[in-house]
Motif scaffolding. Sequence first.
Motif, PDB file in Angstrom:
ATOM      1  N   HIS A  41     -38.383  19.537  99.836  1.00  0.00           N
ATOM      2  CA  HIS A  41     -39.116  18.907 100.939  1.00  0.00           C
ATOM      3  C   HIS A  41     -40.603  19.157 100.688  1.00  0.00           C
ATOM      4  O   HIS A  41     -41.244  19.964 101.361  1.00  0.00           O
ATOM      5  N   ALA A  42     -41.161  18.438  99.731  1.00  0.00           N
ATOM      6  CA  ALA A  42     -42.457  18.809  99.160  1.00  0.00           C
ATOM      7  C   ALA A  42     -43.649  18.517 100.052  1.00  0.00           C
ATOM      8  O   ALA A  42     -44.689  19.168  99.931  1.00  0.00           O
ATOM      9  N   GLY A  43     -43.557  17.534 100.951  1.00  0.00           N
ATOM     10  CA  GLY A  43     -44.746  17.163 101.708  1.00  0.00           C
ATOM     11  C   GLY A  43     -45.753  16.483 100.806  1.00  0.00           C
ATOM     12  O   GLY A  43     -45.387  15.790  99.857  1.00  0.00           O
ATOM     13  N   VAL A  44     -47.034  16.696 101.053  1.00  0.00           N
ATOM     14  CA  VAL A  44     -48.068  16.061 100.230  1.00  0.00           C
ATOM     15  C   VAL A  44     -48.640  17.017  99.194  1.00  0.00           C
ATOM     16  O   VAL A  44     -49.377  16.597  98.300  1.00  0.00           O
ATOM     17  N   GLY A  45     -48.340  18.302  99.317  1.00  0.00           N
ATOM     18  CA  GLY A  45     -48.744  19.252  98.280  1.00  0.00           C
ATOM     19  C   GLY A  45     -49.989  20.054  98.562  1.00  0.00           C
ATOM     20  O   GLY A  45     -50.124  21.176  98.099  1.00  0.00           O
ATOM     21  N   ARG A  46     -50.919  19.485  99.323  1.00  0.00           N
ATOM     22  CA  ARG A  46     -52.137  20.211  99.710  1.00  0.00           C
ATOM     23  C   ARG A  46     -52.637  19.634 101.025  1.00  0.00           C
ATOM     24  O   ARG A  46     -52.400  18.465 101.335  1.00  0.00           O
ATOM     25  N   PRO A 124     -42.275   8.035 103.084  1.00  0.00           N
ATOM     26  CA  PRO A 124     -42.963   7.157 102.126  1.00  0.00           C
ATOM     27  C   PRO A 124     -44.459   7.419 101.987  1.00  0.00           C
ATOM     28  O   PRO A 124     -44.980   7.441 100.864  1.00  0.00           O
ATOM     29  N   GLU A 125     -45.157   7.625 103.096  1.00  0.00           N
ATOM     30  CA  GLU A 125     -46.593   7.869 103.006  1.00  0.00           C
ATOM     31  C   GLU A 125     -46.876   9.224 102.365  1.00  0.00           C
ATOM     32  O   GLU A 125     -47.798   9.356 101.544  1.00  0.00           O
ATOM     33  N   ASP A 126     -46.106  10.237 102.754  1.00  0.00           N
ATOM     34  CA  ASP A 126     -46.287  11.552 102.149  1.00  0.00           C
ATOM     35  C   ASP A 126     -45.972  11.515 100.654  1.00  0.00           C
ATOM     36  O   ASP A 126     -46.645  12.168  99.846  1.00  0.00           O
ATOM     37  N   PHE A 127     -44.936  10.768 100.276  1.00  0.00           N
ATOM     38  CA  PHE A 127     -44.589  10.662  98.858  1.00  0.00           C
ATOM     39  C   PHE A 127     -45.738  10.041  98.055  1.00  0.00           C
ATOM     40  O   PHE A 127     -46.068  10.512  96.965  1.00  0.00           O
ATOM     41  N   ASP A 128     -46.348   8.989  98.582  1.00  0.00           N
ATOM     42  CA  ASP A 128     -47.460   8.357  97.874  1.00  0.00           C
ATOM     43  C   ASP A 128     -48.610   9.338  97.666  1.00  0.00           C
ATOM     44  O   ASP A 128     -49.200   9.412  96.577  1.00  0.00           O
ATOM     45  N   VAL A 132     -50.102  11.001  94.036  1.00  0.00           N
ATOM     46  CA  VAL A 132     -51.519  10.988  93.659  1.00  0.00           C
ATOM     47  C   VAL A 132     -52.010  12.404  93.367  1.00  0.00           C
ATOM     48  O   VAL A 132     -52.756  12.642  92.404  1.00  0.00           O
ATOM     49  N   ASN A 133     -51.576  13.361  94.169  1.00  0.00           N
ATOM     50  CA  ASN A 133     -52.042  14.742  94.001  1.00  0.00           C
ATOM     51  C   ASN A 133     -51.542  15.398  92.720  1.00  0.00           C
ATOM     52  O   ASN A 133     -52.157  16.358  92.230  1.00  0.00           O
ATOM     53  N   PHE A 134     -50.424  14.881  92.170  1.00  0.00           N
ATOM     54  CA  PHE A 134     -49.837  15.561  91.010  1.00  0.00           C
ATOM     55  C   PHE A 134     -49.619  14.649  89.801  1.00  0.00           C
ATOM     56  O   PHE A 134     -48.969  15.067  88.839  1.00  0.00           O
ATOM     57  N   ASN A 135     -50.201  13.454  89.795  1.00  0.00           N
ATOM     58  CA  ASN A 135     -49.970  12.568  88.661  1.00  0.00           C
ATOM     59  C   ASN A 135     -50.666  13.020  87.382  1.00  0.00           C
ATOM     60  O   ASN A 135     -50.410  12.479  86.308  1.00  0.00           O
ATOM     61  N   TRP A 136     -51.524  14.022  87.480  1.00  0.00           N
ATOM     62  CA  TRP A 136     -52.216  14.565  86.315  1.00  0.00           C
ATOM     63  C   TRP A 136     -51.370  15.589  85.555  1.00  0.00           C
ATOM     64  O   TRP A 136     -51.649  15.898  84.400  1.00  0.00           O
ATOM     65  N   ALA A 137     -50.325  16.121  86.194  1.00  0.00           N
ATOM     66  CA  ALA A 137     -49.559  17.241  85.617  1.00  0.00           C
ATOM     67  C   ALA A 137     -48.362  16.714  84.832  1.00  0.00           C
ATOM     68  O   ALA A 137     -47.423  16.164  85.414  1.00  0.00           O
ATOM     69  N   LYS A 138     -48.381  16.878  83.531  1.00  0.00           N
ATOM     70  CA  LYS A 138     -47.319  16.358  82.674  1.00  0.00           C
ATOM     71  C   LYS A 138     -45.981  17.054  82.907  1.00  0.00           C
ATOM     72  O   LYS A 138     -44.934  16.471  82.656  1.00  0.00           O
ATOM     73  N   ASN A 139     -46.010  18.301  83.372  1.00  0.00           N
ATOM     74  CA  ASN A 139     -44.760  19.035  83.585  1.00  0.00           C
ATOM     75  C   ASN A 139     -44.260  18.938  85.025  1.00  0.00           C
ATOM     76  O   ASN A 139     -43.377  19.685  85.430  1.00  0.00           O
ATOM     77  N   THR A 140     -44.831  17.988  85.791  1.00  0.00           N
ATOM     78  CA  THR A 140     -44.455  17.817  87.196  1.00  0.00           C
ATOM     79  C   THR A 140     -44.094  16.363  87.463  1.00  0.00           C
ATOM     80  O   THR A 140     -44.843  15.454  87.100  1.00  0.00           O
ATOM     81  N   LYS A 141     -42.946  16.164  88.103  1.00  0.00           N
ATOM     82  CA  LYS A 141     -42.504  14.822  88.459  1.00  0.00           C
ATOM     83  C   LYS A 141     -42.242  14.757  89.967  1.00  0.00           C
ATOM     84  O   LYS A 141     -41.699  15.696  90.551  1.00  0.00           O
ATOM     85  N   HIS A 144     -39.013  10.087  95.058  1.00  0.00           N
ATOM     86  CA  HIS A 144     -38.873   9.547  96.413  1.00  0.00           C
ATOM     87  C   HIS A 144     -37.383   9.499  96.739  1.00  0.00           C
ATOM     88  O   HIS A 144     -36.729   8.459  96.603  1.00  0.00           O
ATOM     89  N   LEU A 145     -36.843  10.632  97.166  1.00  0.00           N
ATOM     90  CA  LEU A 145     -35.410  10.777  97.368  1.00  0.00           C
ATOM     91  C   LEU A 145     -35.113  11.632  98.596  1.00  0.00           C
ATOM     92  O   LEU A 145     -35.950  12.443  99.020  1.00  0.00           O
TER      93      LEU A 145
END
Length: 286
Positions: A41-46, A124-128, A132-141, A144-145
Amino acid sequence: MNYRHAYHAGNFADVVKHIILTRVLMYFKRKDAPFFVMDTHAGVGRYDLKGVEAQKTREAETGIARLMKALPNAPKEVRELCEPFTTLLNDMNEDKLQHYPGSPMVAQSLIRRTDRLSLVELHPEDFDELTVNFNWAKNTKTHHLDAWQAMKAQLPPNEKRGLILVDPPFEDRDEFNAILRALYDAQKRFSKGTYMLWYPIKDLQMIASFSRVLSGMDLGRTLDVRVMIDRPGSQAKFIGTGMVIVNPPYVLEKELKVLLPWLVKLFEVVPGSGSHSIYELVGEQK
């Protein structure tokens, strides 16, 4: 209760949860072998503590703000155990405390390039925003599930070691049962994984039932860790934070015995109203 992350970012429960998360991850890093982390249940991350949601509750004022003010005068051992968490806080903020990391940011700050982080969010909004917050991290995926479907799909991981953080919003009374069902199913596929199951302490009768079921399950060693900031009253209210940890690191209980008494005194509503406990729900399985 509705525990959507943005409204409660940086409150006492967040702080306790995230410090425990850093201690578990620091233990995982002791070995060179890669490990897997899932946040169901990740939320937006920050979070922006000056944002509309956080300002509506202002819970960070008696949570992370209080911690950061008191920590310089804390015992040395407490400061050292909090260091992975406070280092991230200092990196995210300059002069004033404004930004707070969700558990995805806490995990990302500690995993290595060879480790893997899976962030699951259904809103959906939190997932988007999370993506965006983590699209830079290659080891993080990001995924939307539904959390429970994600656990079925992603466990067991290819890595032999893994940490699964289950941190629901508790928007309905079936949330405890959903956690139990998901854990039962996940354990059949990934019994050696470490599971951190967060819950708010509000309905004591429901929590007692939750604990009874857990103690009867065929699990590895399981701890139930609680931090109470107030005594139970006649009206149900959010008086504490709990964390069930399945297959905890062997050093964790010793570390918590140092951390929790200090955290209770820091966050209790009035002096003497708080308490803490570390209860072994399930012992070592042979």
